[in-house]
Motif scaffolding. Structure first.
Motif, mmCIF file in Angstrom:
data_model
loop_
_atom_site.group_PDB
_atom_site.id
_atom_site.type_symbol
_atom_site.label_atom_id
_atom_site.label_comp_id
_atom_site.label_asym_id
_atom_site.label_seq_id
_atom_site.Cartn_x
_atom_site.Cartn_y
_atom_site.Cartn_z
ATOM 1 N N PHE A 1 24.410 -9.883 21.701
ATOM 2 C CA PHE A 1 23.911 -9.824 20.651
ATOM 3 C C PHE A 1 22.695 -10.558 20.455
ATOM 4 N N ARG A 2 23.064 -12.041 20.737
ATOM 5 C CA ARG A 2 22.067 -13.060 20.588
ATOM 6 C C ARG A 2 20.822 -12.869 21.178
ATOM 7 N N ILE A 3 21.018 -12.338 22.535
ATOM 8 C CA ILE A 3 19.812 -12.269 23.008
ATOM 9 C C ILE A 3 19.085 -10.951 22.859
ATOM 10 N N LEU A 4 19.905 -9.998 22.604
ATOM 11 C CA LEU A 4 18.977 -8.573 22.562
ATOM 12 C C LEU A 4 18.836 -8.531 21.074
ATOM 13 N N GLY A 5 19.630 -9.035 20.213
ATOM 14 C CA GLY A 5 19.196 -8.812 18.779
ATOM 15 C C GLY A 5 19.413 -7.271 18.252
ATOM 16 N N ASN A 6 20.209 -6.624 18.968
ATOM 17 C CA ASN A 6 20.473 -5.262 18.717
ATOM 18 C C ASN A 6 22.063 -4.883 18.824
ATOM 19 N N GLU A 7 22.706 -4.402 17.948
ATOM 20 C CA GLU A 7 24.133 -3.966 18.153
ATOM 21 C C GLU A 7 24.409 -3.157 18.951
ATOM 22 N N GLU A 8 23.735 -1.914 19.230
ATOM 23 C CA GLU A 8 24.012 -0.760 19.989
ATOM 24 C C GLU A 8 23.872 -1.249 21.473
ATOM 25 N N GLU A 9 22.662 -1.877 21.752
ATOM 26 C CA GLU A 9 22.170 -2.481 23.115
ATOM 27 C C GLU A 9 23.360 -3.465 23.546
ATOM 28 N N ALA A 10 23.802 -4.190 22.501
ATOM 29 C CA ALA A 10 24.881 -5.368 22.956
ATOM 30 C C ALA A 10 26.190 -4.833 23.383
ATOM 31 N N ARG A 11 26.548 -3.551 22.689
ATOM 32 C CA ARG A 11 27.713 -2.892 22.857
ATOM 33 C C ARG A 11 27.831 -2.307 24.328
ATOM 34 N N ASP A 12 26.622 -1.765 24.625
ATOM 35 C CA ASP A 12 26.393 -1.259 25.929
ATOM 36 C C ASP A 12 26.628 -2.224 26.965
ATOM 37 N N ILE A 13 25.841 -3.279 26.808
ATOM 38 C CA ILE A 13 26.025 -4.408 27.790
ATOM 39 C C ILE A 13 27.487 -4.981 27.967
ATOM 40 N N VAL A 14 27.970 -5.027 26.796
ATOM 41 C CA VAL A 14 29.550 -5.542 26.923
ATOM 42 C C VAL A 14 30.182 -4.753 27.771
ATOM 43 N N GLN A 15 30.150 -3.546 27.326
ATOM 44 C CA GLN A 15 30.747 -2.423 28.318
ATOM 45 C C GLN A 15 30.394 -2.397 29.828
ATOM 46 N N ASP A 16 29.337 -2.493 30.047
ATOM 47 C CA ASP A 16 28.721 -2.342 31.513
ATOM 48 C C ASP A 16 29.297 -3.673 32.124
ATOM 49 N N SER A 17 29.102 -4.809 31.444
ATOM 50 C CA SER A 17 29.498 -6.185 31.908
ATOM 51 C C SER A 17 31.123 -6.094 32.394
ATOM 52 N N PHE A 18 32.052 -5.647 31.668
ATOM 53 C CA PHE A 18 33.254 -5.666 31.980
ATOM 54 C C PHE A 18 33.714 -4.777 33.148
ATOM 55 N N VAL A 19 32.664 -3.695 33.228
ATOM 56 C CA VAL A 19 33.064 -2.701 34.203
ATOM 57 C C VAL A 19 32.668 -3.617 35.709
ATOM 58 N N LYS A 20 31.595 -4.302 35.417
ATOM 59 C CA LYS A 20 31.159 -5.032 36.653
ATOM 60 C C LYS A 20 32.087 -6.203 36.853
ATOM 61 N N ILE A 21 32.687 -6.914 35.836
ATOM 62 C CA ILE A 21 33.721 -7.669 36.167
ATOM 63 C C ILE A 21 34.781 -7.261 36.829
ATOM 64 N N TRP A 22 35.346 -5.936 36.487
ATOM 65 C CA TRP A 22 36.293 -5.374 37.209
ATOM 66 C C TRP A 22 36.049 -5.126 38.692
ATOM 67 N N GLN A 23 34.858 -4.710 38.933
ATOM 68 C CA GLN A 23 34.363 -4.197 40.462
ATOM 69 C C GLN A 23 34.291 -5.434 41.083
ATOM 70 N N LYS A 24 33.729 -6.412 40.695
ATOM 71 C CA LYS A 24 33.250 -7.783 41.346
ATOM 72 C C LYS A 24 34.312 -8.841 41.261
ATOM 73 N N ILE A 25 35.419 -8.722 40.740
ATOM 74 C CA ILE A 25 36.346 -9.749 40.732
ATOM 75 C C ILE A 25 36.834 -10.184 42.125
ATOM 76 N N GLY A 26 36.918 -9.648 43.064
ATOM 77 C CA GLY A 26 36.775 -10.156 44.372
ATOM 78 C C GLY A 26 36.009 -11.138 45.039
ATOM 79 N N SER A 27 34.711 -11.016 44.321
ATOM 80 C CA SER A 27 33.749 -12.289 44.574
ATOM 81 C C SER A 27 33.735 -13.482 43.637
ATOM 82 N N TYR A 28 34.734 -13.448 42.622
ATOM 83 C CA TYR A 28 34.708 -14.404 41.801
ATOM 84 C C TYR A 28 35.422 -15.736 42.645
ATOM 85 N N ASP A 29 34.693 -16.927 42.554
ATOM 86 C CA ASP A 29 35.342 -18.045 43.139
ATOM 87 C C ASP A 29 36.128 -18.828 42.159
ATOM 88 N N PRO A 30 37.477 -18.691 42.623
ATOM 89 C CA PRO A 30 38.468 -19.485 41.355
ATOM 90 C C PRO A 30 38.269 -20.838 41.162
#
Lengths: 225, 137
Positions: A72-101
């Protein structure tokens, strides 16, 4: 000649404490990370890597607010921020294998949210001209609000847009992460992938520009009074 | 601007930023978002909604790569043809058969000139034809 030197020294001593005071930003860690034990988080990450959806739900519940705040602070828009959060969590789920602990999970997650937000910002390329009168009213409303009451996100968006308006992309991003999000410099470097020197210089330029705008608002307020 | 004025302004500016920092935007319908995320990760990869703008970007990128490849292939064809032609022209100087082709153009012109093939063979073997051509006759 001597008078000129004395004058320069005098103005230096007069301005320095003020600038230092202005730059004295405090770091605010998020609530989620405050209450979280690192070993718990590591366990959750391991479970997610094994495809545990229930563990992923816990992670989403823990970090959704933090991710939203940043987007929200980067985009300054509620709807866009919600979309980004959703996309980011889907990406996290997909890429969790590449996360370095060995790295902090929050830094890795923030990197995903920030990059997704910046990509969206580039697609949108919105240039909003915010009238200064409206900003003064917004600040007044924020100052007078009841501390227990939730802030209107539109007011915040307006103020962020006004301050970040006209700043180059890097400066805007670093200013938001460092001075509004309160991220430590090392984390800003890790999240943006920029070297220390670049972060420092961009932050310095951004602060100068933001300070000018804030002074402009204060002058306006003073003139009205 | 005096010291007090400057200090006051800096303090007020700092307060505005502090206010902005402390006023956290709140995610509305957080539970709804969690459900949407869980639904998105449960869907098979093929069913996920891809924004049209990303598809358009991918399409543009693929089209530009295809154009570059086409341009490269075209250049290869042209360069190859030109080099073959240059090679053949360079051979004309040394091979009398090419000189014959250039001089008479075709077998029809040869018969018009009243030269039979055995005579032509003789001309070629003695190198007389080449001499004629170089003299401009």
């Amino acid at each position: 000649m001597e008078e000129r030197g004395v004058e320069t020294l005098r103005s230096f001593f007069l301005l320095t404490p003020g600038i230092l005071l202005f730059l004295n930003f405090t770091v605010y860690p998020s609530e989620a990370t405050q209450n979280m034990k690192p070993e718990d988080l590591q366990e959750i990450v391991i479970r997610i890597r094994n495809g545990d959806r229930a563990a992923f739900r816990i992670l989403v519940e823990m970090y959704r607010q933090q991710a939203y705040r940043m987007a929200f602070r980067i985009l300054g828009n509620e709807e866009e921020a919600r979309d980004i959060v959703q996309d980011s969590f889907v990406k996290i789920w997909q890429k969790i294998g590449s996360y370095d602990p060995s790295r902090k999970f929050v830094t890795w997650m923030n990197g995903i949210v920030v990059h997704a937000s910046v990509d969206r910002l580039r697609v949108l390329r919105r240039h909003v001209m915010v009238p200064i009168d409206l900003v003064s009213q917004t600040i007044e409303a924020l100052q007078q609000r009841d501390p227990g009451r939730a802030t209107d996100d539109r007011d915040l968006a307006l103020l962020i847009q006004f301050l970040a308006e006209g700043l180059p992309e890097k400066q805007k991003l670093i200013f938001i992460l460092r001075d509004i999000e309160g991220m430590p410099s090392e984390e800003v470097e890790a999240v943006t992938g920029l070297p220390e020197d670049s972060v420092k210089s961009n932050l310095c330029h951004a602060r100068k520009s933001v300070r000018k705008k804030l002074f402009m608002i204060l002058e306006k307020e003073r003139a009205v009074k | 601007m005096n010291y007090k004025e400057m200090r006051r302004k800096n303090l007020e500016a700092h307060n505005i930023l502090d206010l902005l920092r402390k006023s956290e935007p709140v995610l509305k319908d957080a539970e709804g978002m969690t459900e949407a995320i869980m639904a998105a990760i449960t869907q098979p990869a093929g069913q996920r909604r891809v924004p049209a703008i990303f598809l358009f970007q991918r399409l543009l990128a693929a089209a530009s790569v295809a154009l570059v490849l086409l341009f490269g292939y075209e250049q290869y064809i042209v360069v190859e043809k030109v080099s073959t032609l240059e090679k053949r022209f360079s051979e004309i100087k040394s091979d009398p058969r090419y000189a014959y082709t250039l001089y008479f153009g075709s077998s029809g012109n040869l018969s018009k000139a009243g030269i039979s093939f055995p005579e032509l063979e003789k001309l070629i073997s003695t190198g007389m034809l080449t001499k004629q051509i170089t003299k401009g006759k």
